[in-house]
Scaffold this motif. Structure first.
Motif, PDB file in Angstrom:
ATOM      1  N   TYR A  25     -18.360  15.279  -6.912  1.00  0.00           N
ATOM      2  CA  TYR A  25     -19.449  14.296  -6.927  1.00  0.00           C
ATOM      3  C   TYR A  25     -20.430  14.541  -5.778  1.00  0.00           C
ATOM      4  O   TYR A  25     -21.650  14.459  -5.973  1.00  0.00           O
ATOM      5  CB  TYR A  25     -18.904  12.868  -6.871  1.00  0.00           C
ATOM      6  CG  TYR A  25     -18.483  12.326  -8.208  1.00  0.00           C
ATOM      7  CD1 TYR A  25     -19.428  12.041  -9.191  1.00  0.00           C
ATOM      8  CD2 TYR A  25     -17.152  12.087  -8.497  1.00  0.00           C
ATOM      9  CE1 TYR A  25     -19.050  11.537 -10.422  1.00  0.00           C
ATOM     10  CE2 TYR A  25     -16.758  11.581  -9.735  1.00  0.00           C
ATOM     11  CZ  TYR A  25     -17.721  11.312 -10.689  1.00  0.00           C
ATOM     12  OH  TYR A  25     -17.345  10.808 -11.924  1.00  0.00           O
ATOM     13  N   SER A  26     -19.933  14.873  -4.608  1.00  0.00           N
ATOM     14  CA  SER A  26     -20.819  15.158  -3.470  1.00  0.00           C
ATOM     15  C   SER A  26     -21.674  16.384  -3.740  1.00  0.00           C
ATOM     16  O   SER A  26     -22.882  16.379  -3.478  1.00  0.00           O
ATOM     17  CB  SER A  26     -20.004  15.350  -2.190  1.00  0.00           C
ATOM     18  OG  SER A  26     -19.379  14.143  -1.829  1.00  0.00           O
ATOM     19  N   ASN A  28     -22.674  17.482  -6.494  1.00  0.00           N
ATOM     20  CA  ASN A  28     -23.591  17.239  -7.614  1.00  0.00           C
ATOM     21  C   ASN A  28     -24.356  15.925  -7.491  1.00  0.00           C
ATOM     22  O   ASN A  28     -24.915  15.436  -8.474  1.00  0.00           O
ATOM     23  CB  ASN A  28     -22.807  17.278  -8.930  1.00  0.00           C
ATOM     24  CG  ASN A  28     -22.370  18.673  -9.256  1.00  0.00           C
ATOM     25  OD1 ASN A  28     -23.168  19.476  -9.742  1.00  0.00           O
ATOM     26  ND2 ASN A  28     -21.117  18.988  -8.944  1.00  0.00           N
ATOM     27  N   ARG A  29     -24.392  15.390  -6.304  1.00  0.00           N
ATOM     28  CA  ARG A  29     -25.006  14.077  -6.076  1.00  0.00           C
ATOM     29  C   ARG A  29     -26.447  14.018  -6.578  1.00  0.00           C
ATOM     30  O   ARG A  29     -26.815  13.123  -7.339  1.00  0.00           O
ATOM     31  CB  ARG A  29     -24.940  13.756  -4.585  1.00  0.00           C
ATOM     32  CG  ARG A  29     -25.308  12.351  -4.255  1.00  0.00           C
ATOM     33  CD  ARG A  29     -25.054  12.084  -2.789  1.00  0.00           C
ATOM     34  NE  ARG A  29     -25.161  10.666  -2.516  1.00  0.00           N
ATOM     35  CZ  ARG A  29     -24.759  10.086  -1.418  1.00  0.00           C
ATOM     36  NH1 ARG A  29     -24.194  10.806  -0.461  1.00  0.00           N
ATOM     37  NH2 ARG A  29     -24.897   8.803  -1.250  1.00  0.00           N
ATOM     38  N   ALA A  33     -27.663  11.837  -9.920  1.00  0.00           N
ATOM     39  CA  ALA A  33     -28.339  10.579  -9.556  1.00  0.00           C
ATOM     40  C   ALA A  33     -29.254  10.013 -10.649  1.00  0.00           C
ATOM     41  O   ALA A  33     -29.228   8.797 -10.880  1.00  0.00           O
ATOM     42  CB  ALA A  33     -29.100  10.754  -8.241  1.00  0.00           C
ATOM     43  N   ARG A  39     -24.830   4.796  -6.592  1.00  0.00           N
ATOM     44  CA  ARG A  39     -23.508   4.917  -5.980  1.00  0.00           C
ATOM     45  C   ARG A  39     -23.565   4.575  -4.497  1.00  0.00           C
ATOM     46  O   ARG A  39     -24.491   4.974  -3.797  1.00  0.00           O
ATOM     47  CB  ARG A  39     -22.979   6.350  -6.122  1.00  0.00           C
ATOM     48  CG  ARG A  39     -22.945   6.881  -7.542  1.00  0.00           C
ATOM     49  CD  ARG A  39     -21.906   6.188  -8.373  1.00  0.00           C
ATOM     50  NE  ARG A  39     -21.691   6.886  -9.643  1.00  0.00           N
ATOM     51  CZ  ARG A  39     -20.981   6.406 -10.626  1.00  0.00           C
ATOM     52  NH1 ARG A  39     -20.406   5.229 -10.515  1.00  0.00           N
ATOM     53  NH2 ARG A  39     -20.829   7.092 -11.737  1.00  0.00           N
ATOM     54  N   GLU A  41     -22.118   4.895  -0.561  1.00  0.00           N
ATOM     55  CA  GLU A  41     -21.629   6.033   0.231  1.00  0.00           C
ATOM     56  C   GLU A  41     -20.117   6.177   0.080  1.00  0.00           C
ATOM     57  O   GLU A  41     -19.595   7.292   0.038  1.00  0.00           O
ATOM     58  CB  GLU A  41     -22.014   5.876   1.698  1.00  0.00           C
ATOM     59  CG  GLU A  41     -23.485   6.078   1.975  1.00  0.00           C
ATOM     60  CD  GLU A  41     -23.982   7.452   1.555  1.00  0.00           C
ATOM     61  OE1 GLU A  41     -23.290   8.459   1.828  1.00  0.00           O
ATOM     62  OE2 GLU A  41     -25.060   7.523   0.939  1.00  0.00           O
ATOM     63  N   PHE A  44     -18.351   8.510  -2.606  1.00  0.00           N
ATOM     64  CA  PHE A  44     -18.263   9.953  -2.397  1.00  0.00           C
ATOM     65  C   PHE A  44     -17.121  10.365  -1.469  1.00  0.00           C
ATOM     66  O   PHE A  44     -17.004  11.528  -1.116  1.00  0.00           O
ATOM     67  CB  PHE A  44     -19.603  10.489  -1.883  1.00  0.00           C
ATOM     68  CG  PHE A  44     -20.718  10.280  -2.880  1.00  0.00           C
ATOM     69  CD1 PHE A  44     -20.912  11.180  -3.908  1.00  0.00           C
ATOM     70  CD2 PHE A  44     -21.525   9.163  -2.807  1.00  0.00           C
ATOM     71  CE1 PHE A  44     -21.918  10.981  -4.849  1.00  0.00           C
ATOM     72  CE2 PHE A  44     -22.551   8.953  -3.737  1.00  0.00           C
ATOM     73  CZ  PHE A  44     -22.735   9.868  -4.760  1.00  0.00           C
TER      74      PHE A  44
END
Length: 187
Positions: A25-26, A28-29, A33, A39, A41, A44
């Motif tokens: 997820y980080s 591909n943040r 989005a 989301r 913080e 993540f």
């Protein structure tokens, strides 16, 4: 577990996936989005993701959902496939949601993974219908659904809060009574 290609496998989310999900997820943040809810913080972090994994495993055991990760041979998570809101009884339905890592798009990975989830939904879960929704402008996701036999059934105004705004979505369904796309027919 489903082999998607020589490098990728689709398997159920399992205990211990939290750290790898947090990394995915980080990484591909920015890519995700525009297509997902806003989301925090905390989302993540490995801790948050592992708590969510525990909830995910419990929901799978109770039959309320079935969530998968797309992994590489070295164990990196490259995407998610989710069957949420499974309803039994007269409906036998689930809601499909998915994403693939930014650098793994445009290679048919999402199409193959959706195909595997549909087969699992029909053959293992006994579902007769899967529905999905995309933002109006998410043409890539609509192509994945079309390649897997989904049909458009309408537009839902302000359906989900995505990227901080209530946005319209196109609704799709796939009836599983007939055979799911055969591998040779996949792009």
């Amino acid at each position: 577990m489903f082999r998607l290609d020589p490098e990728h496998t689709l398997r159920p989310v399992r205990s211990g996936d939290g750290a790898a999900l947090a990394r995915a997820y980080s990484d591909n943040r920015a890519h995700l989005a525009p297509w997902e809810p806003a989301r925090s913080e905390e989302f993540f972090t490995a801790e948050w993701q592992e708590r969510d994994v525990r909830r995910t495993v419990e929901e799978a055991q109770s039959g309320r959902s079935m969530r998968f990760v797309i992994t590489t041979r070295d164990g990196r998570i490259r995407g998610r496939m989710n069957l949420n809101g499974i309803v039994r009884g007269a409906f036998q339905n689930g809601d499909l949601g998915y994403w693939v890592a930014a650098d793994a798009t445009k290679h048919g990975l999402a199409t193959r993974a959706v195909d595997a989830v549909l087969r699992h939904a029909r053959d293992s879960l006994g579902l007769r219908r899967v529905q999905a929704a995309t933002l109006l402008h998410n043409v890539a996701s609509q192509r994945v659904l079309a390649a897997n036999g989904f049909t458009r059934i309408g537009v839902a105004p302000r359906y989900l809060e995505i990227a901080g705004e209530w946005q319209d979505h196109v609704l799709f369904q796939r009836l599983l009574e007939k055979s799911v796309t055969e591998p040779s027919a996949r792009p």
